[in-house]
Design a protein around this motif. Sequence first.
Motif, PDB file in Angstrom:
ATOM      1  N   PHE A 374      28.167  44.238  55.803  1.00 45.91           N
ATOM      2  CA  PHE A 374      29.635  44.306  55.822  1.00 45.91           C
ATOM      3  C   PHE A 374      30.119  45.592  55.135  1.00 45.91           C
ATOM      4  N   PRO A 375      29.702  46.760  55.654  1.00 47.51           N
ATOM      5  CA  PRO A 375      30.019  48.033  54.971  1.00 47.51           C
ATOM      6  C   PRO A 375      31.509  48.353  54.914  1.00 47.51           C
ATOM      7  N   ASP A 376      32.259  47.910  55.906  1.00 46.09           N
ATOM      8  CA  ASP A 376      33.676  48.278  55.971  1.00 46.09           C
ATOM      9  C   ASP A 376      34.608  47.189  55.465  1.00 46.09           C
ATOM     10  N   SER A 377      34.038  46.125  54.906  1.00 44.99           N
ATOM     11  CA  SER A 377      34.891  45.051  54.403  1.00 44.99           C
ATOM     12  C   SER A 377      34.501  44.685  52.974  1.00 44.99           C
ATOM     13  N   VAL A 378      33.470  43.860  52.827  1.00 40.36           N
ATOM     14  CA  VAL A 378      33.096  43.385  51.495  1.00 40.36           C
ATOM     15  C   VAL A 378      32.631  44.533  50.602  1.00 40.36           C
ATOM     16  N   PHE A 379      31.716  45.377  51.134  1.00 41.61           N
ATOM     17  CA  PHE A 379      31.176  46.447  50.297  1.00 41.61           C
ATOM     18  C   PHE A 379      32.253  47.486  49.978  1.00 41.61           C
ATOM     19  N   LEU A 380      33.107  47.787  50.935  1.00 41.53           N
ATOM     20  CA  LEU A 380      34.188  48.734  50.690  1.00 41.53           C
ATOM     21  C   LEU A 380      35.101  48.217  49.583  1.00 41.53           C
ATOM     22  N   PHE A 381      35.333  46.909  49.584  1.00 36.79           N
ATOM     23  CA  PHE A 381      36.135  46.304  48.515  1.00 36.79           C
ATOM     24  C   PHE A 381      35.452  46.481  47.158  1.00 36.79           C
ATOM     25  N   LEU A 382      34.140  46.245  47.114  1.00 37.66           N
ATOM     26  CA  LEU A 382      33.412  46.396  45.855  1.00 37.66           C
ATOM     27  C   LEU A 382      33.502  47.824  45.327  1.00 37.66           C
ATOM     28  N   VAL A 383      33.314  48.793  46.219  1.00 38.10           N
ATOM     29  CA  VAL A 383      33.351  50.198  45.808  1.00 38.10           C
ATOM     30  C   VAL A 383      34.733  50.585  45.305  1.00 38.10           C
ATOM     31  N   ASN A 384      35.766  50.241  46.077  1.00 35.99           N
ATOM     32  CA  ASN A 384      37.121  50.627  45.689  1.00 35.99           C
ATOM     33  C   ASN A 384      37.595  49.882  44.445  1.00 35.99           C
ATOM     34  N   SER A 385      37.202  48.630  44.305  1.00 34.31           N
ATOM     35  CA  SER A 385      37.675  47.845  43.161  1.00 34.31           C
ATOM     36  C   SER A 385      36.993  48.245  41.857  1.00 34.31           C
ATOM     37  N   SER A 386      35.906  48.991  41.950  1.00 36.57           N
ATOM     38  CA  SER A 386      35.241  49.474  40.736  1.00 36.57           C
ATOM     39  C   SER A 386      35.525  50.958  40.497  1.00 36.57           C
ATOM     40  N   GLY A 387      36.272  51.568  41.413  1.00 35.26           N
ATOM     41  CA  GLY A 387      36.449  53.019  41.396  1.00 35.26           C
ATOM     42  C   GLY A 387      37.179  53.576  40.195  1.00 35.26           C
ATOM     43  N   LEU A 457      42.856  47.561  39.515  1.00 31.18           N
ATOM     44  CA  LEU A 457      43.777  46.837  38.641  1.00 31.18           C
ATOM     45  C   LEU A 457      43.719  45.339  38.907  1.00 31.18           C
ATOM     46  N   LEU A 458      43.534  44.969  40.163  1.00 30.75           N
ATOM     47  CA  LEU A 458      43.413  43.550  40.509  1.00 30.75           C
ATOM     48  C   LEU A 458      42.192  42.933  39.830  1.00 30.75           C
ATOM     49  N   VAL A 459      41.045  43.606  39.957  1.00 29.90           N
ATOM     50  CA  VAL A 459      39.828  43.104  39.329  1.00 29.90           C
ATOM     51  C   VAL A 459      39.974  43.081  37.807  1.00 29.90           C
ATOM     52  N   ALA A 460      40.577  44.133  37.248  1.00 32.55           N
ATOM     53  CA  ALA A 460      40.786  44.189  35.800  1.00 32.55           C
ATOM     54  C   ALA A 460      41.683  43.048  35.333  1.00 32.55           C
ATOM     55  N   ALA A 461      42.709  42.741  36.129  1.00 30.81           N
ATOM     56  CA  ALA A 461      43.616  41.646  35.770  1.00 30.81           C
ATOM     57  C   ALA A 461      42.881  40.306  35.763  1.00 30.81           C
ATOM     58  N   VAL A 462      42.009  40.106  36.761  1.00 31.30           N
ATOM     59  CA  VAL A 462      41.231  38.860  36.822  1.00 31.30           C
ATOM     60  C   VAL A 462      40.331  38.732  35.593  1.00 31.30           C
ATOM     61  N   VAL A 463      39.656  39.831  35.225  1.00 31.70           N
ATOM     62  CA  VAL A 463      38.773  39.807  34.055  1.00 31.70           C
ATOM     63  C   VAL A 463      39.574  39.564  32.780  1.00 31.70           C
ATOM     64  N   LEU A 464      40.755  40.172  32.676  1.00 33.14           N
ATOM     65  CA  LEU A 464      41.603  39.972  31.504  1.00 33.14           C
ATOM     66  C   LEU A 464      42.049  38.520  31.381  1.00 33.14           C
ATOM     67  N   VAL A 465      42.408  37.912  32.502  1.00 33.27           N
ATOM     68  CA  VAL A 465      42.804  36.497  32.480  1.00 33.27           C
ATOM     69  C   VAL A 465      41.653  35.632  31.978  1.00 33.27           C
ATOM     70  N   ILE A 466      40.459  35.909  32.488  1.00 32.21           N
ATOM     71  CA  ILE A 466      39.278  35.151  32.039  1.00 32.21           C
ATOM     72  C   ILE A 466      39.060  35.359  30.544  1.00 32.21           C
ATOM     73  N   ALA A 467      39.249  36.613  30.082  1.00 33.56           N
ATOM     74  CA  ALA A 467      39.052  36.917  28.661  1.00 33.56           C
ATOM     75  C   ALA A 467      40.015  36.125  27.784  1.00 33.56           C
ATOM     76  N   PHE A 468      41.293  36.069  28.184  1.00 31.17           N
ATOM     77  CA  PHE A 468      42.280  35.361  27.364  1.00 31.17           C
ATOM     78  C   PHE A 468      42.102  33.847  27.447  1.00 31.17           C
ATOM     79  N   VAL A 469      41.704  33.358  28.636  1.00 38.37           N
ATOM     80  CA  VAL A 469      41.410  31.926  28.749  1.00 38.37           C
ATOM     81  C   VAL A 469      40.236  31.568  27.852  1.00 38.37           C
ATOM     82  N   LYS A 470      39.213  32.389  27.887  1.00 34.66           N
ATOM     83  CA  LYS A 470      38.044  32.167  27.050  1.00 34.66           C
ATOM     84  C   LYS A 470      38.421  32.220  25.572  1.00 34.66           C
ATOM     85  N   LYS A 471      39.258  33.175  25.220  1.00 39.79           N
ATOM     86  CA  LYS A 471      39.707  33.314  23.839  1.00 39.79           C
ATOM     87  C   LYS A 471      40.495  32.080  23.407  1.00 39.79           C
TER      88      LYS A 471
END
Length: 496
Positions: A374-387, A457-471
């Motif tokens: 899935f180079p143009d869908s799932v993998f592209l999302f992974l690359v861009n969301s970590s960019g 920013l979307l991925v970062a927001a998800v991780v931040l939510v998990i961090a605060f829930v965990k906290k």
Amino acid sequence: MTSQPTLNTTGNDPGDPGAPGAEGSGLQAGLKDRHLSMIAIGGVIGAGLFVGSSSGIATAGPGILLSYALVGTLVVLVMRMLGEMSAANPTSGSFSAHADRALGSWAGFSIGWLYWFFWVVVLAVEATAGAVILEGWIPAVPQWGWALIVMLVLTATNLVSVGSYGEFEFWFAGIKVVAIAAFIVIGGLAVFGLLPGVDSEQAGLSNLTEHGGFLPHGAGAILTGVLLVVFSFMGSEIATLAAGESENPRQAVTKATNSIIWRVAVFYLGSIAVVVCLLPWDSKSITKDGSYVAALDSLGIAHAGQIMNFIVLTSVLSCLNSGLYTASRMAYSLGQRGDAPKAFSRTTSNGVPRTAILASVAFGFVAVFFNYKFPDSVFLFLVNSSGAVALFVWLVICFSQLRMRKIIKAEAPEKLVVKMWLYPYLTWATAALIVFILGYMLTDTEHDGRQTILLSLLVAAVVLVIAFVKKGVRGGQPAADAPQAQGEERSEVSAG
């Protein structure tokens, strides 16, 4: 907010390894000074320099030098801040551990996992890039087979011992350094007409001002160039993570920090300057063959493409090797602090965090699969969301240093062996520049800058939510089963 961190002036020296030979004894000091020196030098030379510079040159012309200079200055400043904190507290968690102590557990958790995510995606990108080159040489083995082979070999290297990682990286980085140094010398001689047997009519300093001028697309192209080159600098911080497993971590961090200026100046600005002086910036061969291959071809060097393929392959393997090491050590640090499964913090008798390595490479294999299926869908999302993670990391380093300077100065001022210049003004200015670049990315639709920043920013927001829930679940206190300071917690900063 976690309790105010303080410096522990007693206790173990950060350079002391855990008790060798015992299961779960923690990370060990298996990296030699020569390993750390080459990791520091080679870490700033990413494969992106060789394969990504052509688009920057096409976009900004000779003015791309200003883009590299701007980002290079940013990296120097961020590394100075990180060096200040890491010299006082060498740890394999590096900026994530510093953020945990300076800003709170949410910050260490969030930036640690985002950084881990970035590198495991890089594993897939680099494995595929290496596979393409290897398949061109030996087509009998398919691309996916080569990707599997290089991942397995470098996983095995990392599993043996930190010393084996260091030795492989020493030679990988050494090849990169020698190759780019030779390129600069040979190209520089050609530019000034001093290279025997070569008559390059295109070469000369005039290429910097002719063909539309130094800024053929206007001053705005400098900022666009920044977006294209900023991510090729990711990796300069690896030396501060590796220092936690060195014989003399404080000295290693200090040396790596102090040498970052000439490393950026020589390897990035020096080599790109040679490229744009050897060829007109608008030469079709730069975009067709790649900037460095085109430059070598212009000198009539035989088999320039294959030579550069070998150098790029070496850079890819180096990036894979360091990426797996870096991801596993960040996972180990997260496990130590109770922010990842406890198994991640366990080590073998050789001081290798085996579970953290296997978990990191497993995600890397999944990402490789997505790249092929899935180079143009799932993998592209992974690359861009970590960019944009690199910029997030640098921003967190700025804010961590603002607070950690006060903590270190109050508790153990003798550990300020590296100091950020013009503190706190230059730190705030650096943070403002990073925020500006992030904002400018939102206006970039031509090179997918907007998509990259929004997904990141979307991925970062998800991780931040998990961090605060965990906290919230933990009440802001360390997990009951989180291992106490050992291995990387040879550091001298502990929760007060």
